[in-house]
Design an enzyme around this catalytic site. Structure first.
Site, mmCIF file in Angstrom:
data_model
loop_
_atom_site.group_PDB
_atom_site.id
_atom_site.type_symbol
_atom_site.label_atom_id
_atom_site.label_comp_id
_atom_site.label_asym_id
_atom_site.label_seq_id
_atom_site.Cartn_x
_atom_site.Cartn_y
_atom_site.Cartn_z
ATOM 1 N N CYS A 68 0.780 -1.239 0.000
ATOM 2 C CA CYS A 68 0.000 0.000 0.000
ATOM 3 C C CYS A 68 0.810 1.287 0.000
ATOM 4 O O CYS A 68 0.811 2.037 -0.970
ATOM 5 C CB CYS A 68 -0.939 -0.031 1.199
ATOM 6 S SG CYS A 68 -1.933 1.442 1.354
ATOM 7 N N HIS A 132 -1.560 7.100 5.219
ATOM 8 C CA HIS A 132 -0.585 6.006 5.285
ATOM 9 C C HIS A 132 0.799 6.413 4.784
ATOM 10 O O HIS A 132 1.557 5.571 4.277
ATOM 11 C CB HIS A 132 -1.104 4.788 4.514
ATOM 12 C CG HIS A 132 -0.522 3.483 5.012
ATOM 13 N ND1 HIS A 132 -0.642 2.297 4.316
ATOM 14 C CD2 HIS A 132 0.179 3.177 6.135
ATOM 15 C CE1 HIS A 132 -0.052 1.328 4.975
ATOM 16 N NE2 HIS A 132 0.457 1.840 6.099
#
Length: 316
Positions: A68, A132
């Site tokens: 990710c 993130h």
């Protein structure tokens, strides 16, 4: 040509004119499969994303990093993920990588984010969703070019905000949310795709009188696990996947060939560490089918929210 507008006549040497500066909306789905959308061969109801895809361009060679945050670092900076500091996810750094250049575990200062560049260039920069790319205040979206932001800082969280700390404490992943840089509590009971969309729409509405163009970033945390969706959406897919994953793969590949997304003579790759569907027990089949029903509902609900954003932009 020098001195010529895109559609007009030549201009006198030295003449100046203001170029059109478009608005940008960048939507990111989290762990979405390439064939999940109907416009890419899938069976999940995604009319809003399909409308965008069929009116625009569908790419067939989009490549990502294996995980990710490395992918997000490349998308947001335009640089290789090692240059941007995410040679590996912060959560999976190995002892020999810790402290090494390119493995900082956050978007480093050797690169600029697209939001920083566009904000300096006169754009209004907005974000709502999963970040993130850094946990501390100096590494969050508010510090990396977004003047308005609501962000999930970590890689995942309960999509309904329930028992956030309890659920993830064991894996040191209790989610943190920042509203314009300030730590806040997620509103329990709101599905993540719904709430992230609410906040972005609010940011867009706030700027009605702002003459600057905007760059809006909507990185959903769906359909990343945990598998959760509103029950009424899950109900739409009851029984849809009872035939199993082998039948689903064959149906999707057939549609992709019909759409011209893959070569007509393409053969699917061999299964890796996957049991044949008919070798599963009735209980195992029920569990696997249920997982896919919930997953499909997550994609469906995300698509519904994309439609809300598009309608808002048309109305504004």
């Amino acid at each position: 040509a020098e001195g010529r507008t895109a559609s007009g006549p030549p201009r006198a040497a030295g003449a100046t004119f203001a170029p059109h500066r478009p608005n940008f909306l960048l939507i990111v789905a989290d762990d979405l499969g390439w064939s999940d959308l109907e416009s890419f061969g899938g069976e999940i109801a995604t009319p809003n994303l399909d409308a965008i895809a069929t009116a625009g361009v569908r790419f067939t060679g989009f490549h990502t990093a294996p995980t990710c945050s490395p992918t997000r670092s490349m998308l947001i900076s335009g640089d290789d993920n090692h240059q941007a500091g995410l040679g590996s996810m912060a959560e999976t750094l190995q002892p020999e990588q810790i402290g090494q250049p390119g493995y900082e575990g956050y978007l480093n200062v050797r690169v600029a984010s697209i939001a920083e560049l566009l904000h300096q260039g006169g754009y209004r920069t907005l974000m709502s969703g999963k970040w993130h790319l850094g946990l501390t205040p100096d590494r969050g979206p508010a510090a990396r070019g977004f003047e308005r932001s609501y962000a999930l800082l970590q890689g995942l969280g309960n999509h309904f905000g329930a028992d956030q700390n309890k659920a993830w404490k064991a894996i040191h992943a209790s989610p943190t949310y920042r509203d314009n840089g300030k730590v806040v509590t997620y509103p329990k009971g709101r599905f993540s795709a719904d709430y992230f969309t609410d906040r972005l729409i609010g940011f867009l509405q706030e700027g009605l009188k702002d003459k600057r163009p905007f760059f809006a970033y909507l990185p959903y945390s769906t359909p990343h696990w945990p598998l959760q969706a509103p029950p009424e959406v899950i109900a739409k897919y009851k029984g849809r996947y009872d035939a199993g994953y082998e039948a689903l793969r064959a149906a999707r590949l057939k549609r992709q060939k019909e759409l011209g997304l893959v070569p007509a003579d393409l053969d699917p790759h061999d299964w890796a560490d996957v049991k044949p569907w008919n070798s599963l027990s009735a209980q195992e089949k029920a569990v696997e089918a249920r997982k896919m029903e919930v997953y499909a509902a997550m994609v469906d609900r995300m698509d519904q929210n994309v439609g809300r954003v598009v309608e808002t932009l048309k109305r504004l």
